[in-house]
Design a protein around this motif. Structure first.
Motif, PDB file in Angstrom:
ATOM      1  N   LEU A  75     141.228 -32.427  57.860  1.00  0.00           N
ATOM      2  CA  LEU A  75     141.274 -32.533  59.332  1.00  0.00           C
ATOM      3  C   LEU A  75     139.868 -32.409  59.908  1.00  0.00           C
ATOM      4  CD1 LEU A  75     144.438 -30.484  60.344  1.00  0.00           C
ATOM      5  CD2 LEU A  75     144.044 -32.909  60.691  1.00  0.00           C
ATOM      6  N   ALA A  76     139.066 -31.474  59.355  1.00  0.00           N
ATOM      7  CA  ALA A  76     137.709 -31.278  59.876  1.00  0.00           C
ATOM      8  C   ALA A  76     136.882 -32.535  59.650  1.00  0.00           C
ATOM      9  CB  ALA A  76     137.060 -30.078  59.192  1.00  0.00           C
ATOM     10  N   LEU A  77     137.000 -33.123  58.463  1.00  0.00           N
ATOM     11  CA  LEU A  77     136.254 -34.358  58.187  1.00  0.00           C
ATOM     12  C   LEU A  77     136.734 -35.470  59.092  1.00  0.00           C
ATOM     13  CD1 LEU A  77     135.963 -34.319  54.302  1.00  0.00           C
ATOM     14  CD2 LEU A  77     134.212 -33.835  55.996  1.00  0.00           C
ATOM     15  N   GLY A  78     138.076 -35.531  59.284  1.00  0.00           N
ATOM     16  CA  GLY A  78     138.631 -36.569  60.141  1.00  0.00           C
ATOM     17  C   GLY A  78     138.098 -36.452  61.560  1.00  0.00           C
ATOM     18  N   ARG A  79     137.938 -35.218  62.009  1.00  0.00           N
ATOM     19  CA  ARG A  79     137.468 -35.025  63.371  1.00  0.00           C
ATOM     20  C   ARG A  79     136.021 -35.483  63.521  1.00  0.00           C
ATOM     21  NH1 ARG A  79     138.960 -30.054  67.341  1.00  0.00           N
ATOM     22  NH2 ARG A  79     138.218 -31.130  69.159  1.00  0.00           N
ATOM     23  N   GLN A  80     135.247 -35.425  62.433  1.00  0.00           N
ATOM     24  CA  GLN A  80     133.846 -35.846  62.494  1.00  0.00           C
ATOM     25  C   GLN A  80     133.699 -37.327  62.195  1.00  0.00           C
ATOM     26  OE1 GLN A  80     130.865 -33.250  61.042  1.00  0.00           O
ATOM     27  NE2 GLN A  80     131.583 -32.232  62.879  1.00  0.00           N
ATOM     28  N   SER A  81     134.833 -37.970  61.866  1.00  0.00           N
ATOM     29  CA  SER A  81     134.730 -39.351  61.388  1.00  0.00           C
ATOM     30  C   SER A  81     134.301 -40.300  62.503  1.00  0.00           C
ATOM     31  CB  SER A  81     136.095 -39.769  60.833  1.00  0.00           C
ATOM     32  OG  SER A  81     136.139 -41.148  60.664  1.00  0.00           O
ATOM     33  N   ASP A  82     133.738 -41.462  62.100  1.00  0.00           N
ATOM     34  CA  ASP A  82     133.355 -42.493  63.068  1.00  0.00           C
ATOM     35  C   ASP A  82     134.524 -43.397  63.393  1.00  0.00           C
ATOM     36  OD1 ASP A  82     130.811 -41.539  63.127  1.00  0.00           O
ATOM     37  OD2 ASP A  82     130.160 -42.771  61.422  1.00  0.00           O
ATOM     38  N   MET A  83     135.576 -43.321  62.549  1.00  0.00           N
ATOM     39  CA  MET A  83     136.719 -44.213  62.775  1.00  0.00           C
ATOM     40  C   MET A  83     137.577 -43.675  63.909  1.00  0.00           C
ATOM     41  SD  MET A  83     137.816 -45.191  58.909  1.00  0.00           S
ATOM     42  CE  MET A  83     137.366 -43.693  58.086  1.00  0.00           C
ATOM     43  N   VAL A  84     137.745 -44.497  64.952  1.00  0.00           N
ATOM     44  CA  VAL A  84     138.359 -44.014  66.181  1.00  0.00           C
ATOM     45  C   VAL A  84     139.784 -43.517  65.943  1.00  0.00           C
ATOM     46  CG1 VAL A  84     139.026 -44.624  68.520  1.00  0.00           C
ATOM     47  CG2 VAL A  84     136.951 -45.575  67.520  1.00  0.00           C
ATOM     48  N   PHE A  85     140.543 -44.290  65.176  1.00  0.00           N
ATOM     49  CA  PHE A  85     141.947 -43.930  64.976  1.00  0.00           C
ATOM     50  C   PHE A  85     142.070 -42.595  64.244  1.00  0.00           C
ATOM     51  CE2 PHE A  85     145.820 -44.117  62.367  1.00  0.00           C
ATOM     52  CZ  PHE A  85     146.746 -44.133  63.400  1.00  0.00           C
ATOM     53  N   VAL A  86     141.358 -42.494  63.103  1.00  0.00           N
ATOM     54  CA  VAL A  86     141.408 -41.257  62.315  1.00  0.00           C
ATOM     55  C   VAL A  86     140.966 -40.080  63.166  1.00  0.00           C
ATOM     56  CG1 VAL A  86     140.407 -40.060  60.351  1.00  0.00           C
ATOM     57  CG2 VAL A  86     141.051 -42.458  60.147  1.00  0.00           C
ATOM     58  N   LYS A  87     139.872 -40.289  63.892  1.00  0.00           N
ATOM     59  CA  LYS A  87     139.330 -39.198  64.679  1.00  0.00           C
ATOM     60  C   LYS A  87     140.321 -38.743  65.747  1.00  0.00           C
ATOM     61  CE  LYS A  87     135.540 -37.777  67.545  1.00  0.00           C
ATOM     62  NZ  LYS A  87     134.118 -37.790  67.712  1.00  0.00           N
ATOM     63  N   SER A  88     140.920 -39.719  66.468  1.00  0.00           N
ATOM     64  CA  SER A  88     141.797 -39.297  67.562  1.00  0.00           C
ATOM     65  C   SER A  88     143.069 -38.644  67.023  1.00  0.00           C
ATOM     66  CB  SER A  88     142.119 -40.475  68.480  1.00  0.00           C
ATOM     67  OG  SER A  88     142.487 -41.592  67.712  1.00  0.00           O
ATOM     68  N   VAL A  89     143.570 -39.127  65.897  1.00  0.00           N
ATOM     69  CA  VAL A  89     144.757 -38.484  65.319  1.00  0.00           C
ATOM     70  C   VAL A  89     144.439 -37.033  64.954  1.00  0.00           C
ATOM     71  CG1 VAL A  89     146.236 -38.430  63.289  1.00  0.00           C
ATOM     72  CG2 VAL A  89     145.883 -40.572  64.494  1.00  0.00           C
ATOM     73  N   CYS A  90     143.288 -36.837  64.285  1.00  0.00           N
ATOM     74  CA  CYS A  90     142.931 -35.478  63.871  1.00  0.00           C
ATOM     75  C   CYS A  90     142.736 -34.568  65.078  1.00  0.00           C
ATOM     76  CB  CYS A  90     141.662 -35.499  63.023  1.00  0.00           C
ATOM     77  SG  CYS A  90     141.958 -36.193  61.399  1.00  0.00           S
TER      78      CYS A  90
END
Lengths: 339, 432
Positions: free
Chosen positions: B247-262
């Motif tokens: 979840l922490a990595l997802g929140r830092q991700s550049d991918m909008v979908f992954v980031k917003s889900v996390c």
């Protein structure tokens, strides 16, 4: 432990797939071989696990009677401990088949929550306990007292009504649980402790010197406690209701767990014969055999036997029969005729 | 050569005097007392007040503990033995300790939870201590299945079929890796899922009918007491760390979908109290599932507790990630490492090291939060203390039960906290 989560989910999905559709509650219980009974997580005299983990108590005995009638085994009960918050949804969602958890029968619970109450197995009411030193003999002398009261319960509202109607003032000491209330009351934080009379009696029995405390004679509310089932399966509701009536009628007719083996062979009282199935076939009318009531009564005895074994005057809780005596003894227990 | 006090020149001293012992006020206990307890008037007053407070507490608790009754059948009997004197009635612990520890678990099977607890420490050893050879990590990965089988029992083929799913996934990954990495990953996820859904059930029942080996099945509603706290706590702890990292990595991700889900998951779960999630698990899920579904309550609670802890864990780890200088990321890029390699080799080791106190904090908090399950009717130690008190034998007993429960929790929480201190010392997170 990581994958136990997954394994459980897996087991659950296979279980769903294997489940048959649309059974009556009776069929479900019989195919499961076990009755799921919702009880309190622990209430002295009504339901509590003993040292061996076997549940004991007044409400528990009713569940065992139903299990004996339906499954021919009073021990085939899976007791599901429920709290005041979870009890109704456990029943509504089907997690339990029957709820025997000292639940007060009220209009909204019966009508709005879509439950069917099976009758009253214990007539309770709210009362007051004071220390003997206070020298009070009636609740009407309690003007200006500090009162320990569980918050968010009907007892709180009853208390306010009672004091207002009688033109008295009081100072509430809010309490979360019964255990906390006992400590506060013993520490002298309040003059009076109020809750259901059965609860007061159980609480007083746990004190180091019970005789220093008096339960006042006034009972200020009606709390008919009874088992309940879901709306929509009248056959199941009938089984529960008439099991309760069978226990009550058995006491009235003098059928006990000791003499039931003689009596089921047949007596000269046709009512007893119909109840115990030696005459007619009442059990078949709701899908059971003719000896259903024999098993229910043999499980833990008739109503009077259950009462005196769990909460009666011989037990530490020491409740008198009072309103819970047979109608012939001046109480409110009145089972309709078995015919 | 010469006498001790021989002086070549009268006014020059050449030999040492023998060492004299320090003045009485400057050594031993007296010095320690002076320096630590009575170094000024303020400290003297505080010392005296503390001593008084300790004396007051001891004089109240001391006799209570000393008079403790260990052999009685009920609180009434305890009181008769004490005969008016103040004293603890630890007989309740002696009478009910097995319930406080195991709930309603069948007594002749107590060896199973005990063995799984011992195995837990064995399995944890390679994870926690670097002195233990790495190759034992494989055995640790098997532990969840062993523990599940020990605790719940049933057919041994159920955990085996689940393990087979993982094996199949790995095989699919190796085979498909020759085609394309994306295909391999898809295959590694799809093959086990298909196996579990369509074939594992048949495999389990087939193998059970061929070779019915396994332990007696114990239903979840027999679990209780400290066993339930440990099952929920250990599963929650071991699952929340990996999920939290993702979840922490997802929140830092550049991918909008992954980031917003996390972000949504983390913020939603952090926004509601744990008790709400527990009530959801216990009440709401039942309405959504088909009627009659026996979806295990303990399992539902484990899922909710894990989600809750994961959201907090994600934020703790994000704190660790934020503390890393940007140069570390750039260095990883400069080395030509791909995203996962950079995370695994450079970023995560440092970020986790920084986050150790926070992570252990979350673990301890999670473990203690398991007592909240009392509100949904699960009989954890607190719930059982109520149930025990509802027995007319023990109605009215409080402190003895709570002291016992508190001591149990203290052992585990203190152990976790000591381990984290050991780990911090070993990894020297302060960069000294």
């Amino acid at each position: 432990m990581k994958n136990s989560v997954f394994l459980g989910a897996f087991a659950a999905t296979t279980l769903v797939a294997g489940l048959a559709q649309a059974q009556t509650t009776l069929e479900t219980v019989q195919s499961r071989g076990e009755l799921n009974c919702g009880v309190s997580t622990g209430l002295a005299g009504f339901s509590a696990p003993d040292g061996n983990g076997v549940w004991q108590g007044f409400d528990v005995a009713f569940c065992r009677a139903v299990a004996a009638a339906v499954l021919d085994d009073p021990m085939a009960v899976n007791f599901v401990p429920t709290t005041g918050q979870t009890r109704f949804s456990a029943l509504a969602s089907g997690e339990v088949d029957i709820l025997a958890r000292n639940t007060t029968w009220t209009f909204s619970r019966d009508v709005d929550l879509n439950f069917t109450f099976l009758g009253t197995n214990y007539y309770d009411g709210q009362g007051f306990m004071v220390t003997r030193d206070l020298g009070v003999s009636s609740a009407l002398e309690l003007d200006g007292a500090t009162v320990c009261i569980q918050t968010g319960t009907t007892t709180e509202l009853n208390l306010a009504d009672y004091f207002r109607v009688n033109g008295m003032a009081y100072e509430p000491v809010p309490i979360e649980t019964n255990a906390e209330a006992q400590q506060q009351y013993l520490a002298g934080a309040c003059d009076v402790y109020t809750t259901d009379v059965s609860g007061l009696a159980a609480t007083r029995a746990s004190f180091a010197s019970p005789s220093d405390h008096v339960i006042l004679p006034e009972v200020i509310s009606k709390e008919p406690l009874g088992p309940a089932v879901r709306h929509g399966d009248d056959q199941w509701a009938d089984i529960g209701r008439w099991t309760l009536f069978a226990l009550i009628a058995a006491e009235e007719l003098g059928v006990t767990s000791a003499n039931i083996d003689e009596m089921k062979a047949g007596t000269d009282n046709p009512e007893i014969n119909r109840l115990l199935g030696s005459e007619g076939d009442l059990g078949a009318m709701f899908g059971l055999d003719s000896e259903w009531a024999v098993r229910a009564i043999a499980a833990a005895g008739n109503y009077g036997e259950i009462f005196s074994a769990t909460i009666g005057e011989q037990t530490p809780i020491g409740l008198a029969r009072g309103l819970n005596a047979q109608w012939t003894q001046g109480g409110l227990l009145y089972a309709p005729p078995f015919r | 050569m010469s006498d001790t006090h021989a002086q070549t020149v009268a006014y020059v001293r050449e030999s040492m005097l023998p060492e004299a012992s320090p003045p009485i006020a400057e050594k031993g206990a007296v010095k320690w007392l002076r320096e630590n307890l009575f170094s000024g008037w303020l400290n003297t007053i505080l010392t005296v007040l503390s001593l008084l407070a300790i004396w007051y507490l001891l004089s109240a608790i001391g006799p209570w503990l000393l008079n403790a009754v260990w052999n009685a059948q009920s609180l009434r009997e305890c009181r008769e033995i004490l005969d008016g004197a103040s004293g603890a009635c630890f007989a309740v612990i002696k009478d009910r300790w097995h319930q406080l520890l195991f709930g309603f678990y069948p007594p002749h099977l107590y060896w199973r939870p005990v063995l799984s607890l011992i195995l837990l420490f064995v399995a944890l050893a390679p994870v926690l201590f670097s002195q233990v050879p790495r190759k034992f990590l494989g055995l640790s990965a098997l532990y969840p299945f062993v523990a599940y089988h020990l605790l719940w029992g049933g057919s041994v083929w159920l955990p085996v079929s689940v393990i087979l799913g993982f094996v199949l996934g790995y095989v699919a990954f190796r085979v498909l890796a020759r085609i394309a990495p994306l295909v391999a990953i898809t295959g590694a996820i799809l093959v086990p899922v298909l196996w579990w859904i369509f074939f594992a059930g048949t495999f389990t029942s087939a193998m059970t009918s061929v070779a019915p080996i396994g332990l007696d099945f114990v239903r979840s509603d027999r679990f209780g007491g400290f066993l339930i706290s440990l099952v929920i706590g250990v599963s929650g702890i071991s699952l929340s760390l990996p999920i939290g990292i993702l979840l922490a990595l997802g929140r830092q991700s550049d991918m909008v979908f992954v980031k917003s889900v996390c972000v949504m998951v983390i913020e939603f779960i952090r926004g509601v109290p744990l008790i709400t999630l527990l009530f959801t698990a216990s009440l709401l899920l039942n309405y959504f599932l088909p009627p009659g579904t026996a979806f295990d309550l303990i399992l539902r609670v484990i899922i909710m507790v894990t989600l809750f802890a994961s959201a907090y864990m994600a934020e703790v780890i994000r704190g660790g990630l934020a503390a890393l200088p940007k140069g570390q990321y750039e260095a990883a890029d400069a080395l030509g490492l791909d995203y996962w390699k950079a995370q695994r080799l450079i970023i995560m080791p440092q970020a986790l090291k920084i986050s150790i106190p926070g992570i252990v904090n979350t673990f301890i908090g999670l473990f203690k939060d398991t007592t909240l399950v009392v509100f949904i009717g699960l009989l954890d130690p607190i719930g059982l203390s109520n149930a025990i008190r509802a027995d007319t034998d023990w109605n009215g007993i409080y402190w003895e039960l709570f002291i016992f429960i508190g001591a149990l929790f203290f052992i585990f929480c203190f152990g976790m906290s000591r381990y984290s201190m050991y780990l911090e010392r070993k990894l020297k997170t302060d960069h000294r």
